[in-house]
Design a protein around this motif. Structure first.
Motif, PDB file in Angstrom:
ATOM      1  N   VAL A  37     -14.261   8.817   9.243  1.00  0.00           N
ATOM      2  CA  VAL A  37     -12.421   8.040   8.814  1.00  0.00           C
ATOM      3  C   VAL A  37     -12.004   8.022  10.225  1.00  0.00           C
ATOM      4  O   VAL A  37     -12.002   9.471  10.391  1.00  0.00           O
ATOM      5  N   ASP A  93     -15.252   4.252   8.253  1.00  0.00           N
ATOM      6  CA  ASP A  93     -13.890   3.686   7.332  1.00  0.00           C
ATOM      7  C   ASP A  93     -12.986   3.834   8.672  1.00  0.00           C
ATOM      8  O   ASP A  93     -11.872   4.562   8.786  1.00  0.00           O
ATOM      9  N   ALA A 116     -10.076   1.766   6.808  1.00  0.00           N
ATOM     10  CA  ALA A 116      -9.822   1.534   6.223  1.00  0.00           C
ATOM     11  C   ALA A 116      -8.192   1.041   6.756  1.00  0.00           C
ATOM     12  O   ALA A 116      -8.035  -0.334   6.348  1.00  0.00           O
ATOM     13  N   GLY A 117      -7.410   2.156   7.461  1.00  0.00           N
ATOM     14  CA  GLY A 117      -6.766   2.282   8.169  1.00  0.00           C
ATOM     15  C   GLY A 117      -6.804   2.168   9.148  1.00  0.00           C
ATOM     16  O   GLY A 117      -5.315   3.052  10.082  1.00  0.00           O
ATOM     17  N   SER A 157      -9.040  -1.973   5.051  1.00  0.00           N
ATOM     18  CA  SER A 157      -8.708  -1.589   3.617  1.00  0.00           C
ATOM     19  C   SER A 157      -7.596  -2.908   4.007  1.00  0.00           C
ATOM     20  O   SER A 157      -6.254  -3.152   4.852  1.00  0.00           O
ATOM     21  N   HIS A 172      -5.387  -3.139   1.614  1.00  0.00           N
ATOM     22  CA  HIS A 172      -4.237  -3.022   0.391  1.00  0.00           C
ATOM     23  C   HIS A 172      -2.092  -2.367   1.206  1.00  0.00           C
ATOM     24  O   HIS A 172      -2.475  -2.736   1.815  1.00  0.00           O
ATOM     25  N   LYS A 177      -1.206  -0.937   4.652  1.00  0.00           N
ATOM     26  CA  LYS A 177      -1.877  -1.028   5.564  1.00  0.00           C
ATOM     27  C   LYS A 177      -1.869  -2.628   6.196  1.00  0.00           C
ATOM     28  O   LYS A 177      -1.016  -3.399   5.931  1.00  0.00           O
ATOM     29  N   GLU A 232      -4.229  -6.198  -2.705  1.00  0.00           N
ATOM     30  CA  GLU A 232      -5.841  -5.322  -2.472  1.00  0.00           C
ATOM     31  C   GLU A 232      -7.053  -6.292  -2.426  1.00  0.00           C
ATOM     32  O   GLU A 232      -7.100  -7.518  -1.918  1.00  0.00           O
ATOM     33  N   GLY A 233      -7.598  -5.102  -2.243  1.00  0.00           N
ATOM     34  CA  GLY A 233      -9.362  -6.022  -1.298  1.00  0.00           C
ATOM     35  C   GLY A 233      -9.571  -5.938   0.157  1.00  0.00           C
ATOM     36  O   GLY A 233      -8.329  -4.401   0.247  1.00  0.00           O
ATOM     37  N   GLN A 242      -1.465   2.986  10.730  1.00  0.00           N
ATOM     38  CA  GLN A 242      -1.313   3.041   9.528  1.00  0.00           C
ATOM     39  C   GLN A 242      -0.051   3.285   8.801  1.00  0.00           C
ATOM     40  O   GLN A 242       0.633   3.329   8.163  1.00  0.00           O
TER      41      GLN A 242
HETATM   42  C1  LIG Z   1      -6.622   3.123   2.603  1.00  0.00           C
HETATM   43  C2  LIG Z   1      -7.681   3.302   2.777  1.00  0.00           C
HETATM   44  C3  LIG Z   1      -8.506   3.987   1.967  1.00  0.00           C
HETATM   45  C4  LIG Z   1      -8.721   2.952   0.719  1.00  0.00           C
HETATM   46  O1  LIG Z   1      -8.587   1.509   0.701  1.00  0.00           O
HETATM   47  P1  LIG Z   1      -8.771   0.197  -0.560  1.00  0.00           P
HETATM   48  O2  LIG Z   1      -8.553  -0.776  -0.318  1.00  0.00           O
HETATM   49  O3  LIG Z   1      -7.655   0.739  -1.353  1.00  0.00           O
HETATM   50  O4  LIG Z   1     -10.009   0.973  -1.655  1.00  0.00           O
HETATM   51  C5  LIG Z   1     -10.038   4.692   1.996  1.00  0.00           C
HETATM   52  N1  LIG Z   1      -9.565   5.525   3.321  1.00  0.00           N
HETATM   53  C6  LIG Z   1      -8.727   5.376   3.981  1.00  0.00           C
HETATM   54  C7  LIG Z   1      -8.794   6.231   5.329  1.00  0.00           C
HETATM   55  C8  LIG Z   1      -7.833   5.097   3.675  1.00  0.00           C
HETATM   56  O5  LIG Z   1      -6.678   4.592   4.764  1.00  0.00           O
END
Ligand SMILES: *Cc1c(COP(=O)(O)O)cnc(C)c1O
Length: 261
Positions: free
Chosen positions: A31, A56, A58-59, A80, A82, A85, A91-92, A182
């Motif tokens: 991450v 990951d 995601a953020g 992500s 979300h 973000k 979502e998605g 993020q």
């Molecule tokens: C936001 C986030 C997630 C979750 O993302 P979703 O789209 O809600 O599944 C997972 N890992 C990290 C590091 C995030 O910042």
């Protein structure tokens, strides 16, 4: 298995990854927490080349490790959308890859497992994980403005850090990297008192991060002092585009009072 994080960066500790890998290790999921780029080279060096790296991010959309966009460093990355973000579709999210086979597999798996070319077939079971076209349209216009959105966050983070330097541990990226911002998460010893004081002043703040190994589903997997420290000391401050300079001054004042009590 879980691997502990570095208490300062709150990211995976590559040294601990090195200690944890075994011949049976197939992949490492790493991450970039809150958009702080993980040192990808250190991670690559910690495992043998046949261990797959999954990112990951995601953020971390907008973050860069040594100039390269986070989310594009590994074989497979996830982003992500979300509401918390930088780009949000409610979502998605998205999966990134340069690998044609993985690209095909992801497209297939998100759409019931239906083969992406040739005769209609489902070679293996899939899911219904599509992001709707309408939400994609909402996301695409933001994606085009990613630099501008990031610059707004960068300005805000800088304005916070100018006020909070010397009061709490402020978030940073390593030299040559670009934080994705993020969230703006600081660390301090008396976190719970600070959280209470901020709430009393009607400032919305939150525990910076939870620690996976303290949750029922993942507990009893060994000691994780780095994650414990982050869980106890991290504090997420208000971070949105409508914050004014006086708002930031107020946050800094409350934190300063708690720390110097
Ligand atoms: C936001 C986030 C997630 C979750 O993302 P979703 O789209 O809600 O599944 C997972 N890992 C990290 C590091 C995030 O910042």
């Amino acid at each position: 298995m879980l691997v502990d994080v570095d208490r300062e960066t709150m990211n995976l500790d590559p040294g601990k990854v090195y200690e944890a890998v075994t011949p049976r290790t197939r992949a490492v999921l790493a991450v970039h927490l809150f958009g702080r780029p993980l040192d990808w080279e250190e991670l690559q060096n910690a495992v043998s080349p046949d261990v797959h790296l999954v990112e990951d991010a995601a953020g971390a959309l907008g973050a860069r490790w040594r100039g390269m966009p986070c989310g594009g460093l590994a074989e497979l990355g996830c982003i992500s959308f979300h509401p918390r973000k930088i780009v949000s579709t409610g979502e998605g999210g998205a999966v990134t890859t340069q690998n044609g086979d993985l690209d095909d597999a992801v497209r297939r798996l998100r759409h019931h497992g239906i083969a992406t070319s040739g005769e209609f077939d489902i070679p293996e079971p899939g899911f219904n994980y599509r992001l709707s076209d309408i939400l994609c349209a909402v996301g695409l216009v933001q994606l085009r403005r990613l630099e501008e959105l990031w610059e707004g966050r960068q300005r805000l983070a800088k304005a916070y850090s100018e006020r909070l330097e010397g009061i709490v541990e402020t978030p940073t990226a390593a030299k040559g990297d670009r934080h994705g911002w993020q969230a703006y998460v600081v660390q301090l010893d008396r976190r719970d008192e600070a959280l209470e004081a901020l709430r009393e002043a009607e400032i919305q703040a939150q525990i910076g991060t939870y620690a996976v190994h303290r949750l029922s589903a993942y507990k009893d997997q060994g000691p994780f002092p780095g994650a414990d420290s982050c869980y106890e000391r991290a504090l997420a401050l208000p971070f949105h585009s409508r914050l004014t300079e006086p708002d930031l001054d107020r946050v800094a004042e409350v934190l300063d009072n708690v720390v110097s009590e």
